[in-house]
Design a protein around this motif. Structure first.
Motif, PDB file in Angstrom:
ATOM      1  N   GLN A  99       0.837  -1.199   0.000  1.00  0.00           N
ATOM      2  CA  GLN A  99       0.000   0.000   0.000  1.00  0.00           C
ATOM      3  C   GLN A  99       0.876   1.255   0.000  1.00  0.00           C
ATOM      4  O   GLN A  99       0.609   2.217  -0.725  1.00  0.00           O
ATOM      5  CB  GLN A  99      -0.923   0.004   1.214  1.00  0.00           C
ATOM      6  N   ASP A 100       1.931   1.240   0.799  1.00  0.00           N
ATOM      7  CA  ASP A 100       2.844   2.376   0.855  1.00  0.00           C
ATOM      8  C   ASP A 100       3.499   2.606  -0.507  1.00  0.00           C
ATOM      9  O   ASP A 100       3.610   3.750  -0.967  1.00  0.00           O
ATOM     10  CB  ASP A 100       3.902   2.115   1.935  1.00  0.00           C
ATOM     11  N   LEU A 101       3.918   1.523  -1.166  1.00  0.00           N
ATOM     12  CA  LEU A 101       4.521   1.662  -2.495  1.00  0.00           C
ATOM     13  C   LEU A 101       3.507   2.189  -3.513  1.00  0.00           C
ATOM     14  O   LEU A 101       3.851   3.011  -4.365  1.00  0.00           O
ATOM     15  CB  LEU A 101       5.074   0.317  -2.971  1.00  0.00           C
ATOM     16  N   SER A 102       2.270   1.726  -3.433  1.00  0.00           N
ATOM     17  CA  SER A 102       1.265   2.178  -4.399  1.00  0.00           C
ATOM     18  C   SER A 102       0.981   3.671  -4.244  1.00  0.00           C
ATOM     19  O   SER A 102       0.643   4.342  -5.218  1.00  0.00           O
ATOM     20  CB  SER A 102      -0.019   1.366  -4.248  1.00  0.00           C
ATOM     21  N   SER A 110       5.943   2.051 -14.076  1.00  0.00           N
ATOM     22  CA  SER A 110       5.472   0.679 -13.862  1.00  0.00           C
ATOM     23  C   SER A 110       6.642  -0.152 -13.337  1.00  0.00           C
ATOM     24  O   SER A 110       7.773  -0.035 -13.821  1.00  0.00           O
ATOM     25  CB  SER A 110       4.929   0.083 -15.152  1.00  0.00           C
ATOM     26  N   LEU A 111       6.361  -0.963 -12.334  1.00  0.00           N
ATOM     27  CA  LEU A 111       7.397  -1.794 -11.717  1.00  0.00           C
ATOM     28  C   LEU A 111       7.347  -3.200 -12.311  1.00  0.00           C
ATOM     29  O   LEU A 111       6.277  -3.779 -12.493  1.00  0.00           O
ATOM     30  CB  LEU A 111       7.195  -1.874 -10.205  1.00  0.00           C
ATOM     31  N   LEU A 135      10.362   9.653 -12.570  1.00  0.00           N
ATOM     32  CA  LEU A 135      11.398   8.944 -11.829  1.00  0.00           C
ATOM     33  C   LEU A 135      11.953   9.806 -10.699  1.00  0.00           C
ATOM     34  O   LEU A 135      12.178   9.329  -9.590  1.00  0.00           O
ATOM     35  CB  LEU A 135      12.512   8.515 -12.785  1.00  0.00           C
ATOM     36  N   LEU A 136      12.140  11.094 -10.968  1.00  0.00           N
ATOM     37  CA  LEU A 136      12.603  12.011  -9.912  1.00  0.00           C
ATOM     38  C   LEU A 136      11.538  12.164  -8.823  1.00  0.00           C
ATOM     39  O   LEU A 136      11.863  12.258  -7.632  1.00  0.00           O
ATOM     40  CB  LEU A 136      12.967  13.371 -10.516  1.00  0.00           C
ATOM     41  N   GLU A 137      10.286  12.153  -9.224  1.00  0.00           N
ATOM     42  CA  GLU A 137       9.192  12.222  -8.240  1.00  0.00           C
ATOM     43  C   GLU A 137       9.211  10.965  -7.360  1.00  0.00           C
ATOM     44  O   GLU A 137       9.028  11.050  -6.139  1.00  0.00           O
ATOM     45  CB  GLU A 137       7.850  12.361  -8.958  1.00  0.00           C
ATOM     46  N   LEU A 138       9.447   9.810  -7.952  1.00  0.00           N
ATOM     47  CA  LEU A 138       9.535   8.561  -7.178  1.00  0.00           C
ATOM     48  C   LEU A 138      10.690   8.636  -6.184  1.00  0.00           C
ATOM     49  O   LEU A 138      10.542   8.258  -5.017  1.00  0.00           O
ATOM     50  CB  LEU A 138       9.716   7.358  -8.109  1.00  0.00           C
TER      51      LEU A 138
END
Length: 174
Positions: A99-102, A110-111, A135-138
């Motif tokens: 849930q935290d990753l989502s 996409s992972l 990607l920078l946001e991630l």
């Protein structure tokens, strides 16, 4: 009244000694008889105590034989409880991590692989980002999160602008 003592001095000493010896003999006889009586009482008490001890030992062995099956069952239950306890101690709330990753992962990413190593408490994310900004946001979202630390974000992830194959390693606080 006149008292005459016709016994010689030597004979008087002998009579006194005989009386003294007779007294000592009587005292010794009383002591020996009382010692014999006490010894008989102690022997009877010892026999009674031994009989009681034998009865108690027989009763306790019966009780322990009857309770042996209960002890075995209790031991089995304790081992099962220890096993359940170890399972519960090793339990990880995977739904919280997912849930935290989502929440952290932006929509344009996409992972392909999410690999979690519980022994080293590492997580590896591998996937494709449509744009560098996602990607920078991630990366920023991972850094802001309390769940992830020591984030390894290779520079090669930023070399391309679009369709970026990336790999991120981080320590995870479970």
């Amino acid at each position: 009244m006149l008292v005459l003592n016709l016994v010689s001095e030597e004979f008087r000493k002998e009579i006194k000694l005989k009386h003294f010896y007779q007294l000592i003999k009587n005292i010794n006889s009383v002591l020996i008889i009382s010692a014999i009586v006490i010894a008989i009482i102690l022997l009877v008490a010892m026999v009674i105590l031994q009989n009681n001890f034998i009865k108690i030992v027989e009763q306790t062995t019966l009780i322990t034989k009857n309770n042996q099956s209960y002890n075995n069952k209790i031991g089995e239950i304790n081992s099962r409880l220890k096993f359940v306890s170890t399972i519960q101690d090793d339990f990880v709330v995977w739904s919280k991590i997912i849930q935290d990753l989502s929440i952290i992962i932006p929509a344009n990413i996409s992972l392909d692989i999410i690999k979690v190593d519980l022994t080293n408490k590492n997580i590896k994310l591998r996937g494709i980002a449509k744009q560098r900004s996602g990607l920078l946001e991630l990366k920023n979202n991972l850094e802001k999160s309390n769940t992830y630390t020591n984030i390894e974000f290779p520079v090669k992830n930023l070399l391309e602008k679009e369709n970026i194959d990336f790999e991120i390693n981080a320590k995870i606080n479970i």
